[in-house]
Motif scaffolding. Structure first.
Motif, PDB file in Angstrom:
ATOM      1  N   THR A   1      -4.257   4.744   5.456  1.00 27.42           N
ATOM      2  CA  THR A   1      -3.863   3.402   4.605  1.00 27.42           C
ATOM      3  C   THR A   1      -4.209   2.179   5.261  1.00 27.42           C
ATOM      4  O   THR A   1      -4.022   1.848   6.232  1.00 27.42           O
ATOM      5  CB  THR A   1      -2.505   3.430   4.269  1.00 27.42           C
TER       6      THR A   1
ATOM      7  N   SER B   1      -6.441  -1.767   4.656  1.00 26.14           N
ATOM      8  CA  SER B   1      -6.600  -2.998   3.558  1.00 26.14           C
ATOM      9  C   SER B   1      -8.083  -2.839   2.907  1.00 26.14           C
ATOM     10  O   SER B   1      -8.985  -2.077   3.657  1.00 26.14           O
ATOM     11  CB  SER B   1      -6.387  -4.392   4.587  1.00 26.14           C
ATOM     12  N   SER B   2      -8.392  -3.383   2.051  1.00 22.15           N
ATOM     13  CA  SER B   2      -9.425  -3.514   1.286  1.00 22.15           C
ATOM     14  C   SER B   2     -10.737  -4.151   2.148  1.00 22.15           C
ATOM     15  O   SER B   2     -11.937  -3.926   1.868  1.00 22.15           O
ATOM     16  CB  SER B   2      -9.531  -4.013  -0.215  1.00 22.15           C
TER      17      SER B   2
ATOM     18  N   ALA C   1       0.807  -1.242   0.159  1.00 20.32           N
ATOM     19  CA  ALA C   1      -0.112   0.129  -0.155  1.00 20.32           C
ATOM     20  C   ALA C   1       0.863   1.291  -0.013  1.00 20.32           C
ATOM     21  O   ALA C   1       1.813   1.181   0.462  1.00 20.32           O
ATOM     22  CB  ALA C   1      -0.919  -0.098   1.194  1.00 20.32           C
TER      23      ALA C   1
ATOM     24  N   VAL D   1      -6.569   1.252  -1.387  1.00 20.62           N
ATOM     25  CA  VAL D   1      -5.311   1.347  -0.634  1.00 20.62           C
ATOM     26  C   VAL D   1      -5.210   2.399   0.566  1.00 20.62           C
ATOM     27  O   VAL D   1      -4.201   2.621   1.105  1.00 20.62           O
ATOM     28  CB  VAL D   1      -4.182   1.361  -1.664  1.00 20.62           C
TER      29      VAL D   1
ATOM     30  N   ILE E   1       0.579   6.275  -4.742  1.00 21.76           N
ATOM     31  CA  ILE E   1       0.092   5.191  -5.443  1.00 21.76           C
ATOM     32  C   ILE E   1       0.915   4.931  -6.845  1.00 21.76           C
ATOM     33  O   ILE E   1       1.258   3.843  -7.131  1.00 21.76           O
ATOM     34  CB  ILE E   1      -1.611   5.398  -5.734  1.00 21.76           C
TER      35      ILE E   1
ATOM     36  N   GLN F   1      -8.174  -2.646  -5.448  1.00 25.76           N
ATOM     37  CA  GLN F   1      -8.068  -2.719  -3.877  1.00 25.76           C
ATOM     38  C   GLN F   1      -8.150  -1.397  -3.300  1.00 25.76           C
ATOM     39  O   GLN F   1      -7.654  -0.438  -3.836  1.00 25.76           O
ATOM     40  CB  GLN F   1      -6.712  -3.358  -3.270  1.00 25.76           C
TER      41      GLN F   1
END
Length: 276
Positions: free
Chosen positions: A12, A14-15, A3, A248, A266, A246
């Motif tokens: 930041t 997790s999905s 990420a 991020v 990103i 995802q």
């Protein structure tokens, strides 16, 4: 993929982590809830994983922007949340309606009764006047507009003197205002906007974004907007960042500079070699 580093004011995550759009903000009831969404186009070596186990809550009466590089899955996510496309797995709920497993007729009814749409191309019928375009979805649903609410919407978008004009007689900004009014007039649970300023010059685009902001602040509307523009995202209450299918990162109370910093991180991370 690792990420990206979060800019100041971002989170930041997790999905799979819930309540992303309300990070660092007061809790709000969710208008749209998604859990474990996956979506793949094609198969084998040609497979494209548009969504990878994405879970998110879209806060009610808030303006949420969705951003990411080209091919990150942002448009796919919006289409799945809006019932325009179906996920391979996972669940979506819009208001009281659970989309998962719905038949085509049920999805059509949900899109008609609970969801409004604003698109980059305006999607107005060229042979109809602004008034007729504005009322068309209600007429197709066999419903009549609330006259008082119709007047409020028309006044809000500043089109009272242009209702008898056809799209060809309106500027791009005026056409998009008709599209905004058309989405509002049925009082949907949530409005999905796909690059709504993409065909507008910067000044007119800023006016439309201000109108969307006012829809949230004045009418309590829920808006989800896909955009590539940090200036546009800065009008939102929060931003969801996607990359490679995802979520991020997220950002509450976004600024254009802050959004740009996350997008750059990103891009930088995306270009790193595998294992970096």
């Amino acid at each position: 993929m690792n990420a990206p580093l979060a800019a100041s004011g971002t989170t930041t995550l997790s999905s799979a982590e819930p309540d992303l759009t309300t990070a660092s903000a007061p809790a709000a009831r969710a208008a749209v809830v998604a859990r474990g969404l996956t979506k793949t186009y094609g198969s084998g070596d040609a497979a494209v994983h548009a969504l990878r186990d994405v879970s998110v809550d879209i806060a009610e009466a808030r303006f949420t922007a969705v951003m990411g590089p080209s091919g990150s899955g942002k448009s796919t996510l919006m289409h799945v949340l809006a019932g325009l496309d179906t996920a391979d797995s996972g669940e979506v709920t819009v208001g009281p309606a659970r989309l998962t497993g719905m038949k085509d007729k049920e999805l059509t009814r949900l899109r008609r009764d609970y969801v409004g749409f604003i698109f980059q191309q305006f999607n107005l019928v060229p042979t109809l006047t602004a008034r007729e375009n504005l009322l068309l979805p209600l007429q197709l649903a066999g419903r009549k507009a609330d006259p008082a609410w119709f007047d409020v919407v028309v006044d809000a978008v500043g089109l009272g003197h242009r209702l008898s004009h056809r799209p060809s007689e309106l500027s791009g900004g005026q056409q998009q205002r008709v599209a905004v009014a058309r989405a509002l007039v049925s009082r949907p649970q949530v409005i999905f906007a796909d690059e709504p300023t993409g065909n507008l010059d910067s000044r007119t685009g800023a006016e439309v974004l201000g109108l969307l902001r006012a829809c949230v602040d004045d009418f309590g509307q829920t808006i989800v907007m896909v955009t590539h523009d940090p200036m546009s995202a800065a009008h939102a209450d929060s931003v969801i960042f996607l990359d490679d299918g995802q979520i991020v990162s997220t950002m509450a109370r976004p600024t254009a500079d802050g959004v740009l910093a996350v997008m750059r991180s990103i891009s930088t991370t995306h270009d790193l070699p595998a294992g970096a």
